[in-house]
Design an enzyme around this catalytic site. Structure first.
Site, PDB file in Angstrom:
ATOM      1  CB  SER A  54      53.505  58.503   1.534  1.00 53.16           C
ATOM      2  OG  SER A  54      54.106  59.756   1.720  1.00 53.16           O
ATOM      3  N   GLY A  55      53.901  55.519   2.830  1.00 48.85           N
ATOM      4  CA  GLY A  55      53.243  54.250   3.116  1.00 48.85           C
ATOM      5  C   GLY A  55      54.072  53.028   2.797  1.00 48.85           C
TER       6      GLY A  55
END
Length: 281
Positions: A225-226
């Site tokens: 994520s990210g």
């Protein structure tokens, strides 16, 4: 110590010349170590520092800094990540120049944050506007191990089946451990018309998102994520076109459930309004 005005002016000129030389040597999106570009099922270890804009967002857990999300360095002081990676109750630092999270590496830097800006319209219920910017406590010096990615032009839409790479230290399989060494995987882009079909992601996908993968074999996973969706532009520089946002909660690699990214080209104006310092190419 007293320094004359003339000396200060000379020192400033030297600094400006050095800054120009560094900028010329380290533009955005062109790593000193070219990444591997073959298709590998399930991902593979990257060549060290071949994605030098990849960062590890780490949080303080009882005095120990632990990886929680990925992110992308887009200038010498700004990092792009996902809004859902940020919690107001946590203290964060950004690890730059990392390859193996379990080792102490001479080229790596762990920096504090000056501020974190989550998109003002971030909606965690429907996963909308999943984007945030982190300002480092001080500018980082670019090197072969630490470099900024380029940003795409505002409004740019990736074509269907465009070959892009997701990178991160996410789980190597559903329910498995986080990767120690940075991983990469080739993910073909799935256009909005396909990804929004009812047997794909349907109404959950909006035109401010980009999908990639969905073959049931390769995808992003928890811990990615990210992190960036890296795509090569026509001039040969890598651009960050996506921020890993969500996938299937059941499995990391379900058929017709590609990884969904926040589409960076939809947020260029917002990025510029928050941060005016980014490299251009």
């Amino acid at each position: 110590m007293y320094v004359s005005a003339k000396c200060r002016e000379t020192d400033m000129m030297k600094f400006m010349v050095l800054a120009v030389l560094i900028s010329a040597a380290y533009g955005c999106g062109v790593p000193a170590v070219p990444p591997l570009q073959g298709r590998v099922v399930g991902g593979e270890d990257v060549k060290p520092h071949s994605w030098p804009w990849q960062i590890s967002l780490q949080y303080n857990r009882q005095g120990e800094w632990r990886h929680t999300c990925g992110g992308t360095l887009i200038s010498d002081q700004w990092v792009l990540t996902a809004a859902h990676c940020i919690s107001s109750s946590r203290e964060y630092k950004v690890a730059l120049g990392k390859h193996n999270l379990m080792e102490t590496e001479p080229n790596a830097v762990l920096m504090g944050t000056a501020k974190i800006i989550v998109h003002e319209k971030w909606n965690p219920l429907f996963i909308r506007n999943d984007i945030a910017l982190i300002k480092l406590e001080s500018p980082v010096s670019f090197s072969d191990a630490i470099m900024a990615s380029c940003l795409p032009p505002a409004g740019f839409i990736l074509p269907h089946n465009e070959s892009c790479f997701v990178t991160g230290w996410g789980r190597i399989k559903t329910g498995g451990p986080l990767a120690e060494i940075l991983q990469q995987a080739l993910l073909p882009v799935v256009d909005y018309n396909t990804c929004s079909k009812s047997d794909w992601w349907g109404f959950q996908v909006k035109d401010t998102m980009v999908c990639a993968g969905g073959d049931g074999i390769v995808s992003g996973c928890n811990g990615d994520s990210g992190g960036p969706l890296n795509c090569l532009n026509k001039s040969g520089a890598w651009e960050v076109h996506g921020i890993v946002s969500f996938g299937s909660g059941i499995s990391c690699n379900l058929y017709k459930k590609p990884t969904v990214f926040t589409q960076v080209s939809s947020y260029i104006d917002w990025i510029n309004s928050v941060s005016s310092r980014r490299p251009t190419r």
